[in-house]
Enzyme design. Structure first.
Site, PDB file in Angstrom:
ATOM      1  CG  ASP A  30      -2.087   0.971   1.057  1.00  0.00           C
ATOM      2  OD1 ASP A  30      -3.235   0.505   0.922  1.00  0.00           O
ATOM      3  OD2 ASP A  30      -1.842   2.199   1.042  1.00  0.00           O
ATOM      4  CG  ASN A  87     -12.581  -0.678   3.438  1.00  0.00           C
ATOM      5  OD1 ASN A  87     -12.948  -1.176   4.500  1.00  0.00           O
ATOM      6  ND2 ASN A  87     -11.399  -0.081   3.304  1.00  0.00           N
ATOM      7  CB  VAL A  96      -9.084   1.796  -5.194  1.00  0.00           C
ATOM      8  CG1 VAL A  96      -8.729   1.176  -6.541  1.00  0.00           C
ATOM      9  CG2 VAL A  96      -7.987   2.765  -4.747  1.00  0.00           C
ATOM     10  CG  HIS A 100      -8.757  -2.988  -2.619  1.00  0.00           C
ATOM     11  ND1 HIS A 100      -9.660  -2.233  -3.352  1.00  0.00           N
ATOM     12  CD2 HIS A 100      -8.581  -2.331  -1.446  1.00  0.00           C
ATOM     13  CE1 HIS A 100      -9.992  -1.159  -2.653  1.00  0.00           C
ATOM     14  NE2 HIS A 100      -9.356  -1.195  -1.486  1.00  0.00           N
TER      15      HIS A 100
HETATM   16  P1  AMP Z   1      -9.733   1.466   0.048  1.00  0.00           P
HETATM   17  O1  AMP Z   1      -9.808   2.774   0.784  1.00  0.00           O
HETATM   18  O2  AMP Z   1     -10.235   0.285   0.817  1.00  0.00           O
HETATM   19  O3  AMP Z   1     -10.376   1.578  -1.339  1.00  0.00           O
HETATM   20  O4  AMP Z   1      -8.194   1.180  -0.163  1.00  0.00           O
HETATM   21  C1  AMP Z   1      -7.466   1.677  -1.233  1.00  0.00           C
HETATM   22  C2  AMP Z   1      -6.019   1.628  -0.825  1.00  0.00           C
HETATM   23  O5  AMP Z   1      -5.237   1.770  -2.012  1.00  0.00           O
HETATM   24  C3  AMP Z   1      -5.592   2.745   0.123  1.00  0.00           C
HETATM   25  O6  AMP Z   1      -5.072   2.175   1.325  1.00  0.00           O
HETATM   26  C4  AMP Z   1      -4.532   3.508  -0.659  1.00  0.00           C
HETATM   27  O7  AMP Z   1      -3.464   3.949   0.160  1.00  0.00           O
HETATM   28  C5  AMP Z   1      -4.082   2.474  -1.675  1.00  0.00           C
HETATM   29  N1  AMP Z   1      -3.555   2.999  -2.923  1.00  0.00           N
HETATM   30  C6  AMP Z   1      -4.116   3.944  -3.733  1.00  0.00           C
HETATM   31  N2  AMP Z   1      -3.353   4.145  -4.816  1.00  0.00           N
HETATM   32  C7  AMP Z   1      -2.287   3.305  -4.699  1.00  0.00           C
HETATM   33  C8  AMP Z   1      -1.128   3.058  -5.504  1.00  0.00           C
HETATM   34  N3  AMP Z   1      -0.919   3.707  -6.660  1.00  0.00           N
HETATM   35  N4  AMP Z   1      -0.242   2.141  -5.074  1.00  0.00           N
HETATM   36  C9  AMP Z   1      -0.455   1.482  -3.916  1.00  0.00           C
HETATM   37  N5  AMP Z   1      -1.527   1.662  -3.115  1.00  0.00           N
HETATM   38  C10 AMP Z   1      -2.422   2.580  -3.500  1.00  0.00           C
END
Ligand code: AMP
Length: 113
Positions: A30, A87, A96, A100
């Site tokens: 992350d 989530n 996102v 995931h």
């Molecule tokens: P969520 O809030 O459950 O959708 O989690 C999305 C996660 O993706 C967050 O913890 C972000 O920090 C992570 N994230 C977003 N963009 C990237 C990226 N380019 N590389 C790695 N992690 C990312």
């Protein structure tokens, strides 16, 4: 459907720290870690939210969980413990739009909502 950030990472259009990859899924670090170990496990198939899962996705969902537990054992956090989080949509904290699973470990985690 537009490519999600994670699909762009799969296509190598955006850099990421890739921990594991196979034909079905990818594991990355992350970018904004909330614990000493914070990995994201996601399918290569772009599924927007948990609400979009169908019975045909049963295998990939079980593979995500089993990959997370395998990595937890490899990182030797299985005995102390870890947390898996998925989530869904805005109230669930999803940012996102590509399903995931977060793997968090390496410190005592509080129950937060
Ligand atoms: P969520 O809030 O459950 O959708 O989690 C999305 C996660 O993706 C967050 O913890 C972000 O920090 C992570 N994230 C977003 N963009 C990237 C990226 N380019 N590389 C790695 N992690 C990312």
């Amino acid at each position: 459907m537009h490519d999600s950030i994670f699909t762009k990472i799969i296509k190598r259009e955006i850099p990421a720290e890739i921990v594991f990859e196979d034909a079905d899924l990818m594991v990355i670090k992350d970018i904004n870690p909330l614990a000493p170990i914070h990995l994201l496990i996601f399918p290569k198939k772009q599924i927007t939210t948990l609400n979009d899962l169908t019975i045909e996705d049963s295998n990939i969902i079980s593979k995500i969980i089993l990959t997370a537990t395998k990595i937890a054992k490899e990182l030797k956090v299985d005995e102390k413990g870890y947390r898996l989080i998925m989530n869904c949509n805005s109230d669930g904290g999803q940012t996102v739009p590509h399903i995931h699973c977060h793997l968090l470990a390496g410190r005592k985690l509080k129950l937060e909502a």
